[in-house]
Design a protein around this motif. Structure first.
Motif, mmCIF file in Angstrom:
data_model
loop_
_atom_site.group_PDB
_atom_site.id
_atom_site.type_symbol
_atom_site.label_atom_id
_atom_site.label_comp_id
_atom_site.label_asym_id
_atom_site.label_seq_id
_atom_site.Cartn_x
_atom_site.Cartn_y
_atom_site.Cartn_z
ATOM 1 N N LYS A 229 0.847 -1.185 0.000
ATOM 2 C CA LYS A 229 0.000 0.000 0.000
ATOM 3 C C LYS A 229 0.889 1.244 0.000
ATOM 4 N N LEU A 230 0.476 2.265 -0.727
ATOM 5 C CA LEU A 230 1.209 3.528 -0.754
ATOM 6 C C LEU A 230 0.359 4.609 -0.096
ATOM 7 N N LEU A 231 0.969 5.352 0.828
ATOM 8 C CA LEU A 231 0.258 6.409 1.543
ATOM 9 C C LEU A 231 0.922 7.747 1.231
ATOM 10 N N ASN A 232 0.173 8.621 0.599
ATOM 11 C CA ASN A 232 0.682 9.930 0.201
ATOM 12 C C ASN A 232 -0.043 11.008 1.009
ATOM 13 N N LEU A 233 0.556 11.422 2.127
ATOM 14 C CA LEU A 233 -0.030 12.454 2.986
ATOM 15 C C LEU A 233 0.435 13.838 2.532
ATOM 16 N N HIS A 234 -0.491 14.781 2.471
ATOM 17 C CA HIS A 234 -0.152 16.139 2.044
ATOM 18 C C HIS A 234 0.476 16.964 3.165
ATOM 19 N N TYR A 235 0.084 16.697 4.413
ATOM 20 C CA TYR A 235 0.508 17.552 5.526
ATOM 21 C C TYR A 235 1.120 16.730 6.659
ATOM 22 N N ASP A 236 1.850 17.418 7.519
ATOM 23 C CA ASP A 236 2.292 16.816 8.773
ATOM 24 C C ASP A 236 2.119 17.847 9.894
ATOM 25 N N VAL A 237 2.325 17.407 11.131
ATOM 26 C CA VAL A 237 2.109 18.255 12.302
ATOM 27 C C VAL A 237 3.446 18.492 13.002
ATOM 28 N N THR A 238 3.760 19.767 13.202
ATOM 29 C CA THR A 238 4.977 20.155 13.908
ATOM 30 C C THR A 238 4.620 20.556 15.334
ATOM 31 N N PRO A 239 5.168 19.892 16.362
ATOM 32 C CA PRO A 239 4.860 20.245 17.755
ATOM 33 C C PRO A 239 5.295 21.662 18.093
ATOM 34 N N ARG A 240 4.624 22.267 19.033
ATOM 35 C CA ARG A 240 4.911 23.654 19.416
ATOM 36 C C ARG A 240 6.317 23.818 19.963
ATOM 37 N N GLU A 241 6.879 22.754 20.544
ATOM 38 C CA GLU A 241 8.212 22.842 21.114
ATOM 39 C C GLU A 241 9.283 23.111 20.055
ATOM 40 N N MET A 242 8.974 22.850 18.806
ATOM 41 C CA MET A 242 9.948 23.034 17.734
ATOM 42 C C MET A 242 9.824 24.388 17.053
ATOM 43 N N VAL A 243 8.857 25.203 17.478
ATOM 44 C CA VAL A 243 8.623 26.517 16.866
ATOM 45 C C VAL A 243 9.088 27.604 17.826
ATOM 46 N N THR A 244 9.875 28.551 17.322
ATOM 47 C CA THR A 244 10.390 29.642 18.154
ATOM 48 C C THR A 244 9.386 30.786 18.253
ATOM 49 N N VAL A 245 8.883 31.231 17.103
ATOM 50 C CA VAL A 245 7.962 32.367 17.080
ATOM 51 C C VAL A 245 6.998 32.229 15.909
ATOM 52 N N VAL A 246 5.770 32.681 16.117
ATOM 53 C CA VAL A 246 4.755 32.710 15.063
ATOM 54 C C VAL A 246 4.484 34.163 14.707
ATOM 55 N N VAL A 247 4.597 34.505 13.437
ATOM 56 C CA VAL A 247 4.365 35.873 12.968
ATOM 57 C C VAL A 247 2.980 35.927 12.308
ATOM 58 N N THR A 248 2.115 36.781 12.836
ATOM 59 C CA THR A 248 0.784 36.978 12.262
ATOM 60 C C THR A 248 0.589 38.456 11.974
ATOM 61 N N GLU A 249 -0.556 38.802 11.375
ATOM 62 C CA GLU A 249 -0.845 40.219 11.099
ATOM 63 C C GLU A 249 -1.157 40.984 12.385
ATOM 64 N N ARG A 250 -1.318 40.280 13.489
ATOM 65 C CA ARG A 250 -1.603 40.920 14.776
ATOM 66 C C ARG A 250 -0.379 40.967 15.695
ATOM 67 N N GLY A 251 0.757 40.553 15.158
ATOM 68 C CA GLY A 251 1.978 40.626 15.945
ATOM 69 C C GLY A 251 2.728 39.307 15.963
ATOM 70 N N LYS A 252 3.837 39.295 16.702
ATOM 71 C CA LYS A 252 4.661 38.096 16.853
ATOM 72 C C LYS A 252 4.353 37.446 18.191
ATOM 73 N N PHE A 253 4.274 36.120 18.181
ATOM 74 C CA PHE A 253 3.934 35.393 19.390
ATOM 75 C C PHE A 253 4.958 34.298 19.640
ATOM 76 N N LEU A 254 5.523 34.304 20.820
ATOM 77 C CA LEU A 254 6.432 33.230 21.205
ATOM 78 C C LEU A 254 5.628 32.004 21.602
ATOM 79 N N ILE A 255 6.052 30.846 21.156
ATOM 80 C CA ILE A 255 5.347 29.612 21.460
ATOM 81 C C ILE A 255 5.890 29.017 22.763
#
Length: 247
Positions: A221-247
């Motif tokens: 069987k072949l499984l072709n997933l489009h997305y994966d999930v990155t845990p919050r511990e691996m993200v330093t900062v999220v940049v949005t139109e409302r500002g930067k947020f530390l995770i």
């Protein structure tokens, strides 16, 4: 002319929302009035929450890029491309390393656009990730969704890039519009995902098709997933139109 992925998604979003709002309003207004009201609402949403949001995110994220930086990105993200263009327009001198993966190889399209814009780029596949990471200054990633528990849903391969960046102690910046924030919480990539065509994994583009006729093998069987999930511990900062947020 074929629409790019970003604009195709906007068109599909508009069509779905217009149909939904027409059904809501049609009990009180005529079909023509309902459609007009719904269309105006969606146009405003797309302008304020997507187009203007991307401009703000690109400007805010570009402030994190400094002269001499080597920026690593993965696959293709519209807002990440805008961010790099803004930094380049500000006169900053930096290099970009694009890490790509099969079967979509979306990074090739972004590579062409950035190179034509005058940005110095290097293109590698996922198997060279650990080799190039030691020379990276920052990692900039896009997102398909930001979960309630802080995890990031993005193109398959993103979590591997973030994990490698964490091992090398490199900051990971995620650019994400707030309309992508959701109350859903994900711990893995299997309970919620988008499935691609498994034949895309079988076709390597080479003369030797090792997996040719794979459907005739019951145990394969072949499984072709489009997305994966990155845990919050691996993200330093999220940049949005409302500002930067530390995770």
């Amino acid at each position: 002319m074929q629409l790019c992925t970003h604009h195709r998604k906007l068109l599909m979003l508009k069509q779905r929302l217009v149909m939904g709002l027409v059904l809501v309003y049609c009990g009180y207004l005529s079909i023509v009035q309902s459609k007009s009201l719904a269309t105006n609402f969606i146009d405003t949403f797309i302008k304020e929450r997507i187009h203007l949001a991307d401009i703000v995110i690109a400007s805010s994220g570009a402030s994190k890029i400094e002269n001499g930086d080597v920026i690593l990105i993965h696959a293709r993200s519209h807002v990440v491309e805008m961010l790099l263009r803004v930094a380049h327009d500000e006169g900053k001198r930096f290099k970009v390393v694009i890490v790509d993966s099969r079967p979509l190889l979306e990074g090739k399209h972004l590579l062409r656009r950035l190179a034509q814009y005058g940005i110095t780029c290097t293109y590698v596949l996922m198997n060279a990730l650990s080799y190039v990471m030691k020379d990276i200054s920052k990692v900039v990633l896009g997102a398909a969704a930001m979960m309630q528990n802080g995890s990031v849903l993005s193109r398959a391969g993103t979590s591997m890039v973030a994990m490698m960046a964490q091992q090398y102690n490199k900051p990971v910046l995620v650019a994400c519009e707030t309309y992508k924030f959701t109350e859903r919480a994900l711990l893995d990539s299997f309970c919620y995902n988008s499935l691609g065509n498994p034949d895309d994994l079988a076709h390597t583009g080479s003369n030797v098709e090792t997996l040719k006729g794979w459907r005739e093998v019951p145990a394969l069987k072949l499984l072709n997933l489009h997305y994966d999930v990155t845990p919050r511990e691996m993200v330093t900062v999220v940049v949005t139109e409302r500002g930067k947020f530390l995770i």
